[in-house]
Design a protein around this motif. Structure first.
Motif, mmCIF file in Angstrom:
data_model
loop_
_atom_site.group_PDB
_atom_site.id
_atom_site.type_symbol
_atom_site.label_atom_id
_atom_site.label_comp_id
_atom_site.label_asym_id
_atom_site.label_seq_id
_atom_site.Cartn_x
_atom_site.Cartn_y
_atom_site.Cartn_z
ATOM 1 N N GLN A 81 0.859 -1.181 0.000
ATOM 2 C CA GLN A 81 0.000 0.000 0.000
ATOM 3 C C GLN A 81 0.896 1.232 0.000
ATOM 4 N N MET A 82 0.750 2.053 -1.010
ATOM 5 C CA MET A 82 1.590 3.243 -1.148
ATOM 6 C C MET A 82 0.711 4.489 -1.079
ATOM 7 N N ASN A 83 1.009 5.345 -0.132
ATOM 8 C CA ASN A 83 0.271 6.592 0.062
ATOM 9 C C ASN A 83 1.199 7.784 -0.130
ATOM 10 N N SER A 84 0.586 8.945 -0.273
ATOM 11 C CA SER A 84 1.363 10.188 -0.424
ATOM 12 C C SER A 84 2.466 10.022 -1.465
ATOM 13 N N LEU A 85 2.095 9.496 -2.600
ATOM 14 C CA LEU A 85 3.087 9.205 -3.630
ATOM 15 C C LEU A 85 3.729 10.469 -4.174
ATOM 16 N N LYS A 86 4.992 10.325 -4.522
ATOM 17 C CA LYS A 86 5.798 11.434 -5.046
ATOM 18 C C LYS A 86 6.295 11.073 -6.446
ATOM 19 N N PRO A 87 6.597 12.065 -7.241
ATOM 20 C CA PRO A 87 7.137 11.765 -8.571
ATOM 21 C C PRO A 87 8.376 10.870 -8.523
ATOM 22 N N GLU A 88 9.164 10.997 -7.487
ATOM 23 C CA GLU A 88 10.370 10.163 -7.381
ATOM 24 C C GLU A 88 10.064 8.704 -7.061
ATOM 25 N N ASP A 89 8.801 8.390 -6.811
ATOM 26 C CA ASP A 89 8.399 6.994 -6.632
ATOM 27 C C ASP A 89 8.158 6.311 -7.977
ATOM 28 N N THR A 90 8.200 7.064 -9.044
ATOM 29 C CA THR A 90 7.995 6.496 -10.374
ATOM 30 C C THR A 90 9.060 5.457 -10.680
ATOM 31 N N ALA A 91 8.606 4.253 -11.025
ATOM 32 C CA ALA A 91 9.530 3.147 -11.271
ATOM 33 C C ALA A 91 8.729 1.919 -11.697
ATOM 34 N N VAL A 92 9.450 0.916 -12.141
ATOM 35 C CA VAL A 92 8.860 -0.413 -12.288
ATOM 36 C C VAL A 92 9.036 -1.125 -10.957
ATOM 37 N N TYR A 93 7.960 -1.627 -10.422
ATOM 38 C CA TYR A 93 7.975 -2.311 -9.138
ATOM 39 C C TYR A 93 7.920 -3.825 -9.363
ATOM 40 N N TYR A 94 8.839 -4.511 -8.711
ATOM 41 C CA TYR A 94 8.938 -5.959 -8.828
ATOM 42 C C TYR A 94 8.720 -6.594 -7.460
ATOM 43 N N CYS A 95 7.995 -7.688 -7.432
ATOM 44 C CA CYS A 95 7.938 -8.433 -6.189
ATOM 45 C C CYS A 95 8.846 -9.645 -6.305
ATOM 46 N N ASN A 96 9.274 -10.143 -5.167
ATOM 47 C CA ASN A 96 10.021 -11.386 -5.162
ATOM 48 C C ASN A 96 9.649 -12.208 -3.950
ATOM 49 N N ALA A 97 10.005 -13.468 -4.024
ATOM 50 C CA ALA A 97 9.698 -14.377 -2.933
ATOM 51 C C ALA A 97 10.823 -15.389 -2.793
ATOM 52 N N ASP A 98 11.224 -15.635 -1.571
ATOM 53 C CA ASP A 98 12.147 -16.718 -1.249
ATOM 54 C C ASP A 98 11.290 -17.887 -0.787
ATOM 55 N N LEU A 99 11.307 -18.952 -1.556
ATOM 56 C CA LEU A 99 10.356 -20.016 -1.263
ATOM 57 C C LEU A 99 10.978 -21.393 -1.417
ATOM 58 N N VAL A 100 10.219 -22.379 -0.972
ATOM 59 C CA VAL A 100 10.594 -23.787 -1.112
ATOM 60 C C VAL A 100 9.538 -24.450 -1.973
ATOM 61 N N THR A 101 9.978 -25.147 -2.997
ATOM 62 C CA THR A 101 9.017 -25.826 -3.875
ATOM 63 C C THR A 101 8.602 -27.162 -3.270
ATOM 64 N N THR A 102 7.649 -27.787 -3.917
ATOM 65 C CA THR A 102 7.181 -29.098 -3.451
ATOM 66 C C THR A 102 8.243 -30.177 -3.632
ATOM 67 N N LEU A 103 9.268 -29.858 -4.425
ATOM 68 C CA LEU A 103 10.414 -30.770 -4.569
ATOM 69 C C LEU A 103 11.539 -30.377 -3.630
ATOM 70 N N TYR A 104 11.224 -29.478 -2.683
ATOM 71 C CA TYR A 104 12.158 -29.041 -1.643
ATOM 72 C C TYR A 104 13.372 -28.326 -2.223
ATOM 73 N N ARG A 105 13.136 -27.574 -3.286
ATOM 74 C CA ARG A 105 14.172 -26.708 -3.833
ATOM 75 C C ARG A 105 13.952 -25.298 -3.310
ATOM 76 N N TYR A 106 15.052 -24.637 -2.945
ATOM 77 C CA TYR A 106 14.971 -23.258 -2.521
ATOM 78 C C TYR A 106 15.123 -22.363 -3.762
ATOM 79 N N LEU A 107 14.201 -21.464 -3.926
ATOM 80 C CA LEU A 107 14.228 -20.571 -5.074
ATOM 81 C C LEU A 107 13.980 -19.136 -4.643
ATOM 82 N N ARG A 108 14.573 -18.195 -5.391
ATOM 83 C CA ARG A 108 14.167 -16.799 -5.311
ATOM 84 C C ARG A 108 13.505 -16.491 -6.646
ATOM 85 N N VAL A 109 12.256 -16.138 -6.579
ATOM 86 C CA VAL A 109 11.457 -15.932 -7.786
ATOM 87 C C VAL A 109 11.071 -14.462 -7.894
#
Length: 120
Positions: A81-109
């Motif tokens: 949640q982003m409030n009081s946005l400023k022009p300097e907030d302009t960007a491409v926003y990416y999410c990521n997750a550090d997770l474990v798959t069902t095959l028990y592999r650690y991934l950063r996605v």
């Protein structure tokens, strides 16, 4: 096998608000930390906010007090949640997750990114 899909970006005037969402799907056993990064034109990607599976959060100084990260573990979804946005907030926003798959592999996605444009 695992993907993150972001939504909620767009054009907003300075002082406005946006809520970004990022849903993880696929062969996921568990998700540890999730976060939001952003990359403005000509700049390096930077961390905006992160949240652990237990709910602990941290923010970059420039967004403290204006942004709130949260997550719904049942939905494998993280929000920004982003409030009081400023022009300097302009960007491409990416999410990521550090997770474990069902095959028990650690991934950063990473998600594909969503553009946030703040007009002055």
């Amino acid at each position: 096998q695992v993907q993150l899909v972001e939504s909620g970006g767009g054009l907003v005037q300075a002082g406005g608000s946006l809520r970004l969402s990022c849903a993880a799907s696929g062969r996921i056993f568990s998700i540890n930390a999730m976060g939001w990064y952003r990359q403005a034109p000509g700049k390096q990607r930077e961390l905006v906010a992160a949240i652990t599976s237990g709910g602990s959060t941290n923010y970059t100084d420039s967004v403290k007090g204006r942004c709130t990260i949260s997550r719904d573990n049942a939905k494998n979804t993280v929000y920004l949640q982003m409030n009081s946005l400023k022009p300097e907030d302009t960007a491409v926003y990416y999410c990521n997750a550090d997770l474990v798959t069902t095959l028990y592999r650690y991934l950063r996605v990473w998600g594909q990114g969503t553009l946030v444009t703040v007009s002055s």
